[in-house]
Write a protein that holds these residues in place. Structure first.
Motif, PDB file in Angstrom:
ATOM      1  N   VAL A 437      88.132  97.719  34.797  1.00 43.82           N
ATOM      2  CA  VAL A 437      87.935  96.268  34.637  1.00 43.82           C
ATOM      3  C   VAL A 437      87.318  95.687  35.906  1.00 43.82           C
ATOM      4  O   VAL A 437      86.383  94.874  35.848  1.00 43.82           O
ATOM      5  CB  VAL A 437      89.279  95.572  34.315  1.00 43.82           C
ATOM      6  CG1 VAL A 437      89.145  94.056  34.443  1.00 43.82           C
ATOM      7  CG2 VAL A 437      89.739  95.933  32.908  1.00 43.82           C
ATOM      8  N   PHE A 438      87.809  96.124  37.054  1.00 43.69           N
ATOM      9  CA  PHE A 438      87.262  95.650  38.332  1.00 43.69           C
ATOM     10  C   PHE A 438      85.791  96.033  38.446  1.00 43.69           C
ATOM     11  O   PHE A 438      84.945  95.212  38.841  1.00 43.69           O
ATOM     12  CB  PHE A 438      88.063  96.251  39.486  1.00 43.69           C
ATOM     13  CG  PHE A 438      87.494  95.958  40.841  1.00 43.69           C
ATOM     14  CD1 PHE A 438      87.741  94.748  41.463  1.00 43.69           C
ATOM     15  CD2 PHE A 438      86.709  96.900  41.502  1.00 43.69           C
ATOM     16  CE1 PHE A 438      87.206  94.476  42.713  1.00 43.69           C
ATOM     17  CE2 PHE A 438      86.186  96.637  42.751  1.00 43.69           C
ATOM     18  CZ  PHE A 438      86.435  95.418  43.361  1.00 43.69           C
ATOM     19  N   GLN A 439      85.464  97.283  38.118  1.00 48.05           N
ATOM     20  CA  GLN A 439      84.075  97.730  38.201  1.00 48.05           C
ATOM     21  C   GLN A 439      83.151  96.879  37.344  1.00 48.05           C
ATOM     22  O   GLN A 439      82.095  96.435  37.798  1.00 48.05           O
ATOM     23  CB  GLN A 439      83.969  99.196  37.750  1.00 48.05           C
ATOM     24  CG  GLN A 439      84.536 100.200  38.736  1.00 48.05           C
ATOM     25  CD  GLN A 439      84.400 101.612  38.221  1.00 48.05           C
ATOM     26  OE1 GLN A 439      84.756 101.896  37.073  1.00 48.05           O
ATOM     27  NE2 GLN A 439      83.895 102.505  39.051  1.00 48.05           N
ATOM     28  N   PHE A 440      83.544  96.651  36.113  1.00 46.32           N
ATOM     29  CA  PHE A 440      82.675  95.900  35.212  1.00 46.32           C
ATOM     30  C   PHE A 440      82.676  94.410  35.521  1.00 46.32           C
ATOM     31  O   PHE A 440      81.703  93.717  35.228  1.00 46.32           O
ATOM     32  CB  PHE A 440      83.050  96.179  33.752  1.00 46.32           C
ATOM     33  CG  PHE A 440      82.302  97.341  33.182  1.00 46.32           C
ATOM     34  CD1 PHE A 440      81.099  97.158  32.547  1.00 46.32           C
ATOM     35  CD2 PHE A 440      82.789  98.619  33.335  1.00 46.32           C
ATOM     36  CE1 PHE A 440      80.384  98.231  32.048  1.00 46.32           C
ATOM     37  CE2 PHE A 440      82.089  99.704  32.840  1.00 46.32           C
ATOM     38  CZ  PHE A 440      80.879  99.516  32.197  1.00 46.32           C
ATOM     39  N   SER A 441      83.715  93.913  36.132  1.00 41.37           N
ATOM     40  CA  SER A 441      83.705  92.517  36.571  1.00 41.37           C
ATOM     41  C   SER A 441      82.600  92.304  37.603  1.00 41.37           C
ATOM     42  O   SER A 441      81.818  91.352  37.524  1.00 41.37           O
ATOM     43  CB  SER A 441      85.059  92.127  37.175  1.00 41.37           C
ATOM     44  OG  SER A 441      86.074  92.169  36.206  1.00 41.37           O
ATOM     45  N   ILE A 442      82.539  93.203  38.574  1.00 40.36           N
ATOM     46  CA  ILE A 442      81.494  93.118  39.601  1.00 40.36           C
ATOM     47  C   ILE A 442      80.119  93.268  38.957  1.00 40.36           C
ATOM     48  O   ILE A 442      79.179  92.527  39.276  1.00 40.36           O
ATOM     49  CB  ILE A 442      81.690  94.202  40.680  1.00 40.36           C
ATOM     50  CG1 ILE A 442      83.050  94.017  41.372  1.00 40.36           C
ATOM     51  CG2 ILE A 442      80.563  94.149  41.698  1.00 40.36           C
ATOM     52  CD1 ILE A 442      83.269  92.651  41.983  1.00 40.36           C
ATOM     53  N   SER A 443      79.993  94.194  38.032  1.00 35.33           N
ATOM     54  CA  SER A 443      78.701  94.421  37.384  1.00 35.33           C
ATOM     55  C   SER A 443      78.249  93.191  36.615  1.00 35.33           C
ATOM     56  O   SER A 443      77.075  92.796  36.669  1.00 35.33           O
ATOM     57  CB  SER A 443      78.791  95.624  36.439  1.00 35.33           C
ATOM     58  OG  SER A 443      79.149  96.792  37.147  1.00 35.33           O
ATOM     59  N   ILE A 444      79.161  92.548  35.905  1.00 31.86           N
ATOM     60  CA  ILE A 444      78.806  91.358  35.123  1.00 31.86           C
ATOM     61  C   ILE A 444      78.416  90.209  36.047  1.00 31.86           C
ATOM     62  O   ILE A 444      77.457  89.462  35.771  1.00 31.86           O
ATOM     63  CB  ILE A 444      79.974  90.967  34.201  1.00 31.86           C
ATOM     64  CG1 ILE A 444      80.140  92.018  33.095  1.00 31.86           C
ATOM     65  CG2 ILE A 444      79.752  89.589  33.583  1.00 31.86           C
ATOM     66  CD1 ILE A 444      81.402  91.862  32.271  1.00 31.86           C
TER      67      ILE A 444
END
Length: 804
Positions: A437-444
């Motif tokens: 979730v953290f990874q994709f939060s940054i990506s978004i």
């Protein structure tokens, strides 16, 4: 023991080649991004610190206030010429003080070598008491004392004199004055906030034909002199600043102890100028501390994403190593020994990644230089902070990324794992989900940032500025055209590829810094106006050259270039005067010492960049030929033929002055260079972050599917279709992306709202931008997951159930 750990770690890296390759790629890219950003950040933070007394040097700055609203109307990094000598006289705590005056472009000639030079400054003899220069020829104590003395950078000395000794050689300046070369110095390093190529002695300004002694002592209106003070070590600069209001009241003529109501002085630490100063006048374009913070955070996040990948991929392959761990424990291996073993694997992997990243960083330096306007070389990698980072990072990253898998894997119970029972608890699985979730939060967030920066740049490029900036060629109005400009203009217009020619003191794409007091007759005689109106001197050709619309009234009369009784205002100026365009025409108006009437009202247009709002503006003609610093030429048809004609006419009238020009649209493009760099960086780092995040999602999907092999086999035996299995396996992961979006989208809105606040004219953050970012993240995640999901759905259930 250590040798054994390393040997086993190396064997395991080779044994699980695919997982090791993914980890190695992720960590190598992450460390490379960090090194590149570290180079940029260290360079930005190092500005002006090469000066041995950098912490004691302050720049004196001046701010003007609107007398009615008390709001800031103008912030300058420079002050008036009397300020320096008066400060030195009044405040004994000032150990040294120096003033420099940027002169702009000038023509220098030695024998048959004639060049237009930028970065020319007047500098006084105290310069070397404040700043560190390496003077290679001449005496720094006397080189700038006498009038008409000239110091050259080594590059300039070689340009004009080759291998000759330049000292005491004569240079002709603007075909009017002759100066003597009295010194040569090494160019200031790239991390200086100014870069003088040529310095003329400040005492030259005392010549009345140039500026005049009286002007230097009494002119409080020309705030173009950059003044620096050297204060005692550890001195509190605030004490000096506190005395500035009374200083101005003492010395500004007619201040009547009220100077603080409309102007004040302040101090800016030398080392803060580059990143923390964005005045209306700066010697060179500065950086921005916000950019440093943003890039630092992005670099840290990319490295964290890479570390998270290692954790997920290491735990994902736990099924492959469970029996190995169980056997090790049965034969007597302690948990601590297993932790050391797994940490040695992660540190070894990080060491390999660091070596690869050094090579990748060296290969990427040219791209970074092009993108950030830097001049990094491989030698910059030998800086102490970079060498320390390269040495320590593998161990820090290795421990941070390896500690969780080490604890996780070493915690397996040998009896269960040897039976094939090694499922983890819900808490550890939830942690892995949280990391994704953290990874994709940054990506978004990065996707949204990229889209908004792109949209804002599109808006800037396509927004109507209120005039036509295309195919306008800008020339410096050399003083050699005094008395011959009309003939020069007629010669230019003789070519059909030249449409219009106009002169002005400033041109669009520059800053509106010139202002004076105004008076307007609203029926009871002339009365002072509290409006803050900027001015530009222009002739009758300026408005048609730029295609500016006259809403009502007329342009200046052609052939009456010296008419100072006519004023043309823009709509913003008319509004602040409390008039309508129709009412303004014919109104008696006085600006500074010029009296006349308003003859025209032009449309509002963006003279400055879209970072600034449209300011009230008045145009008037100048009686002084030197009042026009720029010539603007509107060309059409064949641009190359037009330029050839311009050059031919220029060389006819100014044979001893090199022909140089710029295109106006290029000047406007330069205004948004920082935003263009940000767009490229956001796009690049978004792609990197998403790619690394997908590796993490790949690892988690592999882990989860490994845990559910028998469940999938049973479902297939009971009749579940391949599509059903894929949907079942994908739903949980896509849910993580949706959770990431819930966290990321509000943060992205907040961050980009602050970024857009730097523009007076900006886009609205439409809902579809955020929706598009979410859809992109979901598609990318689904494509990543589908590889593992399809593989599991198509597997033969017999193979997964044969042990039951």
């Amino acid at each position: 023991m250590l040798k054994n750990y390393i040997k086993i770690a190396w064997r395991n890296l080779l044994r699980y080649k695919f997982v090791s390759f993914i980890n190695l790629v992720g960590l190598s890219i992450g460390i490379t991004c960090c090194l590149l950003i570290a180079l940029y950040v260290l360079d930005e933070l190092s500005y002006d610190r090469y000066n041995s007394k950098a912490d004691q040097i302050y720049r004196v700055e001046r701010t003007f206030l609107n007398t009615e609203s008390k709001s800031v109307s103008l912030e300058l990094g420079a002050v008036a010429p009397p300020v320096g000598p008066l400060l030195q006289n009044d405040f004994k705590e000032i150990q040294a003080l120096t003033s420099i005056l940027p002169i702009g472009g000038m023509t220098f000639q030695y024998q048959d070598k004639v060049f237009n030079e930028d970065n020319v400054y007047c500098a006084d003899e105290n310069l070397f008491k404040v700043f560190d220069f390496t003077v290679t020829k001449g005496d720094p104590k006397t080189a700038l004392q006498e009038p008409y003395s000239i110091m050259l950078s080594e590059e300039m000395a070689k340009k004009y004199f080759g291998m000759e000794n330049p000292l005491n050689k004569l240079l002709k300046v603007d075909q009017k004055l002759t100066g003597t070369v009295t010194g040569v110095y090494k160019s200031l390093p790239s991390n200086a906030h100014w870069h003088p190529n040529i310095m003329v002695s400040f005492s030259t300004l005392r010549d009345t034909a140039i500026y005049g002694e009286e002007q230097l002592r009494t002119n409080w209106g020309n705030n173009a002199f950059y003044t620096y003070v050297l204060l005692p070590k550890d001195y509190n600069a605030g004490k000096l600043e506190a005395q500035f209001p009374s200083f101005l009241n003492r010395h500004i003529p007619g201040a009547d102890n009220k100077a603080q109501e409309w102007t004040f002085l302040s101090l800016k630490k030398l080392t803060d100028i580059h990143l923390h100063s964005h005045k209306d006048s700066e010697l060179e374009e500065n950086g921005d501390i916000k950019r440093v913070y943003i890039f630092s955070i992005i670099g840290l996040f990319i490295l964290l994403i890479a570390c998270i990948n290692y954790m997920n991929l290491s735990t994902a392959r736990s099924a492959l190593r469970a029996k190995e761990i169980g056997i090790r424990k049965v034969v007597g291996a302690e948990k601590t020994e297993l932790i050391y073993q797994f940490l040695s694997e992660s540190v070894l992997l990080c060491l390999l990644a660091s070596l690869i990243s050094v090579v990748l960083t060296g290969m990427a330096l040219s791209g970074l230089n092009l993108l950030a306007g830097k001049t990094f070389t491989l030698n910059h990698l030998l800086q102490a902070p970079i060498l320390i980072a390269i040495t320590i990072l593998p161990f820090i990253i290795g421990v941070l990324s390896g500690i969780y898998p080490a604890l996780f894997l070493s915690g397996f119970q040998p009896i269960k794992v040897l039976k094939g029972i090694f499922k983890t608890g819900e808490n550890t699985f939830s942690l892995r989900k949280a990391l994704v979730v953290f990874q994709f939060s940054i990506s978004i967030i990065l996707i949204v940032g990229t889209l908004i920066v792109f949209r804002q740049l599109q808006y800037i490029q396509n927004k109507s500025l209120g005039f036509n900036k295309e195919q306008i060629v800008v020339l410096n109005n050399n003083q050699g055209l005094d008395g011959t400009f009309q003939s020069f203009k007629t010669s230019l217009l003789a070519n059909p590829n030249v449409k219009e020619v106009g002169r002005s003191s400033r041109i669009p794409s520059g800053r509106l810094l010139d202002a004076a007091g105004s008076q307007i007759n609203l029926g009871n005689g002339l009365a002072p106006s509290k409006a803050d109106i900027k001015y530009v001197r222009s002739d009758a050709g300026f408005i048609p050259t730029y295609g500016i619309d006259i809403i009502t009234g007329r342009n200046f009369r052609v052939g009456n270039e010296r008419d100072t009784s006519s004023f043309i205002l823009n709509e913003a100026a008319v509004r602040v005067l409390g008039l309508t365009p129709e009412d303004a025409i014919g109104k008696p108006f006085k600006y500074d010492t010029r009296a006349g009437q308003i003859v025209g009202v032009m449309n509002d247009f963006n003279f400055e960049s879209l970072h600034q709002r449209i300011l009230p503006l008045v145009l008037f003609s100048s009686t002084d030929e030197n009042g026009y610093g720029r010539i603007s030429v509107k060309v059409n048809g064949n641009v190359q033929q037009a330029l050839a004609h311009l050059q031919a006419v220029w060389e006819k009238y100014l044979p001893e002055t090199p022909f140089t020009y710029t295109f106006l649209d290029d000047r406007f493009a330069d205004l948004y260079k920082a935003e263009q760099q940000q767009q490229v960086i956001f796009t690049l780092f978004s792609c990197i972050a998403i790619a690394i995040a997908c590796l993490g999602l790949f690892g988690l999907s592999a882990f989860t599917i490994t845990q559910r092999v028998k469940e999938i086999g049973i479902r297939k035996v009971l009749g579940a279709s391949t599509t059903t299995i894929i949907r079942l396996l994908s739903t949980d992961f896509l849910r993580l992306v949706l959770i990431a979006a819930v966290i990321a989208l509000p943060l992205a809105w907040y961050v980009m709202s602050n970024w857009l606040n730097d523009f007076a004219y900006r886009i609205e953050m439409e809902w579809w931008i955020f929706g598009f970012a979410l859809v992109m993240a979901l598609i990318i995640a689904f494509l990543t997951i589908s590889f593992q999901a399809i593989k599991a759905a198509l597997a033969n259930p017999v193979n997964s159930l044969r042990n039951e």
